[in-house]
Design a protein around this motif. Sequence first.
Motif, PDB file in Angstrom:
ATOM      1  N   ASP A 289      34.352  49.674  45.873  1.00  0.00           N
ATOM      2  CA  ASP A 289      35.445  50.159  46.707  1.00  0.00           C
ATOM      3  C   ASP A 289      35.277  48.821  47.541  1.00  0.00           C
ATOM      4  OD1 ASP A 289      36.020  51.851  44.678  1.00  0.00           O
ATOM      5  OD2 ASP A 289      35.983  53.066  45.309  1.00  0.00           O
ATOM      6  N   ALA A 290      34.449  48.145  48.357  1.00  0.00           N
ATOM      7  CA  ALA A 290      34.690  47.762  48.990  1.00  0.00           C
ATOM      8  C   ALA A 290      34.926  46.191  48.668  1.00  0.00           C
ATOM      9  CB  ALA A 290      33.636  47.938  50.123  1.00  0.00           C
ATOM     10  N   TYR A 291      34.590  45.902  47.561  1.00  0.00           N
ATOM     11  CA  TYR A 291      34.415  44.304  47.131  1.00  0.00           C
ATOM     12  C   TYR A 291      35.769  44.395  45.842  1.00  0.00           C
ATOM     13  CZ  TYR A 291      29.731  44.584  48.430  1.00  0.00           C
ATOM     14  OH  TYR A 291      28.250  43.904  49.224  1.00  0.00           O
ATOM     15  N   ALA A 292      36.437  43.138  46.323  1.00  0.00           N
ATOM     16  CA  ALA A 292      37.320  42.781  45.241  1.00  0.00           C
ATOM     17  C   ALA A 292      36.997  42.553  43.405  1.00  0.00           C
ATOM     18  CB  ALA A 292      38.009  41.689  45.624  1.00  0.00           C
ATOM     19  N   LYS A 293      38.157  43.000  43.066  1.00  0.00           N
ATOM     20  CA  LYS A 293      37.724  42.742  40.900  1.00  0.00           C
ATOM     21  C   LYS A 293      37.549  41.729  41.050  1.00  0.00           C
ATOM     22  CE  LYS A 293      41.224  45.946  41.085  1.00  0.00           C
ATOM     23  NZ  LYS A 293      43.003  47.142  39.865  1.00  0.00           N
ATOM     24  N   ASP A 294      38.060  40.860  41.483  1.00  0.00           N
ATOM     25  CA  ASP A 294      37.341  39.303  40.774  1.00  0.00           C
ATOM     26  C   ASP A 294      36.060  38.932  41.599  1.00  0.00           C
ATOM     27  OD1 ASP A 294      38.609  38.847  43.778  1.00  0.00           O
ATOM     28  OD2 ASP A 294      39.767  37.309  42.918  1.00  0.00           O
ATOM     29  N   PHE A 295      35.478  40.123  42.589  1.00  0.00           N
ATOM     30  CA  PHE A 295      34.347  39.531  42.966  1.00  0.00           C
ATOM     31  C   PHE A 295      32.859  39.367  41.913  1.00  0.00           C
ATOM     32  CE2 PHE A 295      29.494  40.824  44.135  1.00  0.00           C
ATOM     33  CZ  PHE A 295      29.557  40.272  45.657  1.00  0.00           C
ATOM     34  N   GLY A 363      47.167  44.303  49.152  1.00  0.00           N
ATOM     35  CA  GLY A 363      48.049  44.336  49.513  1.00  0.00           C
ATOM     36  C   GLY A 363      47.756  45.190  51.149  1.00  0.00           C
ATOM     37  N   THR A 364      47.218  46.299  51.110  1.00  0.00           N
ATOM     38  CA  THR A 364      46.996  46.619  52.959  1.00  0.00           C
ATOM     39  C   THR A 364      45.883  46.325  53.167  1.00  0.00           C
ATOM     40  OG1 THR A 364      48.097  49.118  52.370  1.00  0.00           O
ATOM     41  CG2 THR A 364      49.399  47.568  53.196  1.00  0.00           C
ATOM     42  N   ASP A 365      44.833  46.405  51.882  1.00  0.00           N
ATOM     43  CA  ASP A 365      43.543  46.772  52.532  1.00  0.00           C
ATOM     44  C   ASP A 365      43.561  45.342  52.203  1.00  0.00           C
ATOM     45  OD1 ASP A 365      43.817  49.315  52.807  1.00  0.00           O
ATOM     46  OD2 ASP A 365      43.476  49.419  50.308  1.00  0.00           O
ATOM     47  N   TRP A 366      41.470  44.454  52.243  1.00  0.00           N
ATOM     48  CA  TRP A 366      40.834  43.919  52.713  1.00  0.00           C
ATOM     49  C   TRP A 366      39.560  44.147  51.552  1.00  0.00           C
ATOM     50  CZ3 TRP A 366      42.044  38.948  54.571  1.00  0.00           C
ATOM     51  CH2 TRP A 366      42.753  38.971  55.221  1.00  0.00           C
ATOM     52  N   HIS A 367      38.871  43.327  51.154  1.00  0.00           N
ATOM     53  CA  HIS A 367      38.264  43.694  50.136  1.00  0.00           C
ATOM     54  C   HIS A 367      37.623  41.930  50.161  1.00  0.00           C
ATOM     55  CE1 HIS A 367      40.783  46.867  48.387  1.00  0.00           C
ATOM     56  NE2 HIS A 367      40.287  46.933  48.548  1.00  0.00           N
ATOM     57  N   ILE A 368      35.753  42.093  50.143  1.00  0.00           N
ATOM     58  CA  ILE A 368      34.515  41.507  49.403  1.00  0.00           C
ATOM     59  C   ILE A 368      34.313  40.586  48.651  1.00  0.00           C
ATOM     60  CG2 ILE A 368      32.303  40.833  49.428  1.00  0.00           C
ATOM     61  CD1 ILE A 368      32.378  44.121  50.952  1.00  0.00           C
ATOM     62  N   THR A 369      35.066  39.615  48.354  1.00  0.00           N
ATOM     63  CA  THR A 369      35.078  38.622  47.576  1.00  0.00           C
ATOM     64  C   THR A 369      33.590  37.220  47.725  1.00  0.00           C
ATOM     65  OG1 THR A 369      35.850  36.495  48.703  1.00  0.00           O
ATOM     66  CG2 THR A 369      37.714  37.572  47.240  1.00  0.00           C
ATOM     67  N   ARG A 370      32.905  37.367  48.383  1.00  0.00           N
ATOM     68  CA  ARG A 370      32.044  36.978  49.016  1.00  0.00           C
ATOM     69  C   ARG A 370      31.065  36.866  48.931  1.00  0.00           C
ATOM     70  NH1 ARG A 370      29.740  31.752  50.681  1.00  0.00           N
ATOM     71  NH2 ARG A 370      28.332  30.990  49.376  1.00  0.00           N
ATOM     72  N   GLU A 371      29.579  37.379  49.448  1.00  0.00           N
ATOM     73  CA  GLU A 371      28.697  37.645  49.840  1.00  0.00           C
ATOM     74  C   GLU A 371      27.152  37.021  50.749  1.00  0.00           C
ATOM     75  OE1 GLU A 371      26.944  41.682  50.234  1.00  0.00           O
ATOM     76  OE2 GLU A 371      27.130  42.115  48.348  1.00  0.00           O
ATOM     77  N   ALA A 372      27.190  36.517  51.574  1.00  0.00           N
ATOM     78  CA  ALA A 372      25.369  35.876  51.499  1.00  0.00           C
ATOM     79  C   ALA A 372      25.146  35.729  52.523  1.00  0.00           C
ATOM     80  CB  ALA A 372      26.152  34.003  51.171  1.00  0.00           C
ATOM     81  N   VAL A 373      23.519  35.855  52.302  1.00  0.00           N
ATOM     82  CA  VAL A 373      22.460  35.934  53.691  1.00  0.00           C
ATOM     83  C   VAL A 373      22.248  34.251  54.661  1.00  0.00           C
ATOM     84  CG1 VAL A 373      20.681  36.465  54.559  1.00  0.00           C
ATOM     85  CG2 VAL A 373      22.108  37.705  52.765  1.00  0.00           C
ATOM     86  N   GLY A 374      21.873  34.718  55.553  1.00  0.00           N
ATOM     87  CA  GLY A 374      21.683  32.631  56.387  1.00  0.00           C
ATOM     88  C   GLY A 374      23.002  33.069  56.657  1.00  0.00           C
ATOM     89  N   ASN A 375      23.077  31.261  56.927  1.00  0.00           N
ATOM     90  CA  ASN A 375      24.113  30.547  58.033  1.00  0.00           C
ATOM     91  C   ASN A 375      24.861  29.992  56.550  1.00  0.00           C
ATOM     92  OD1 ASN A 375      23.154  31.292  60.541  1.00  0.00           O
ATOM     93  ND2 ASN A 375      21.909  29.853  60.877  1.00  0.00           N
ATOM     94  N   SER A 376      25.860  30.513  55.816  1.00  0.00           N
ATOM     95  CA  SER A 376      26.417  30.031  55.139  1.00  0.00           C
ATOM     96  C   SER A 376      27.900  29.440  55.958  1.00  0.00           C
ATOM     97  CB  SER A 376      26.231  31.209  54.132  1.00  0.00           C
ATOM     98  OG  SER A 376      25.415  31.009  53.272  1.00  0.00           O
TER      99      SER A 376
END
Length: 376
Positions: A289-295, A363-376
Amino acid sequence: MTYRFSIPTRVRAMGRASLLGWSLLAAAAAAAATGGDHAAVDSLIQARRYDEARALADKFLADRPRDVQMRFLKGVIQLETDRRSEAIATFTQLTQDAPELPEPYNNLAVLYAGQGQYDRARAALESSLRTNPSYATAQENLGDVYARLAADAYSQALQMEGSSPAAAPKLAAIRSLFQGPGAPAAGPAALASAQAAGASRRAQAVAASAPAATPPAVAVAAAPAAPARPVPAAPAPEPKAAPAPAPAPVAASTAAPASSEAASKQAVEQAVRAWAAAWSAKDMQRYLDAYAKDFVPAGGQSRKAWEEERRVRIEGKTDIKVSLDDLVIGIDGDTARARFRQSYRSNALNVRSRKTLELKREGTDWHITREAVGNS
């Protein structure tokens, strides 16, 4: 020609017998800075005292046979002493026991490419990139393997009856990328080496500093208070007092944005730490649920396949601990970027890495749209 590489602080270009440059396991560099036995084996490798390094590694692994960092170092010793088949077995087992790590896949691909097994090298590199889509060394290595496979295909096409005349210039163009048979061009190889070297040096610098037990919260400055409006004096009968001037608009206009950004940073921090806590607790519902629907997962996976893979990897661990250090948050309207140092520990693995999460407000929440490892 002999393969040339340096372990573990930097990587040099490979010899002409291979297309690829070696990569290093960031976890090994971290362990070398924090564990006495790992550091001792590392130092012996640097000094080219391979027999002593092997003896110490074997003694360590006799008591702790599942230690990922020491097993990786043993694989390095096997490479340095030209025990290629043993190194392949070591890195293959590491990909099975620690599938979260991209580096064993990459080094396994190097070994396969050195044997001319480019299809197996391609498959290993694609597995590496599924684990870490931002792993630049593996991405460039994959390009080199594709170039070799293309050269072989064009060469075979030219030997067939009725081949297209366009195949010859295509083959020539690909071969121009290489200085000699099977040797990488100096530019891309040097770049890959520099990238791997920088990544390893950063990993050692991270490991050398002890992480704080509890990462500090993001500092939020209090919004400046709006100036009080002056109260006009009671009017005298004569002359009539002039109305008091209105307060300057500048201070009032800066208070609201500062307060809004501070609140957004707090909300983003809460979302990121809740994501890490759900991961540690293996609470898959809260984690997903922490990830956005369009992740959109990296590597071309569908959302459903990605979720199933995450369930297998997370629920398959006996215990997991994810902690965050040096959290830095930037806000841009309804989007945010959180950069931090992630420490991941499970029953079979203990690694640290830099990570970046991009989030958006829903809405009132924040969700993850992208994640990357390293200095992205």
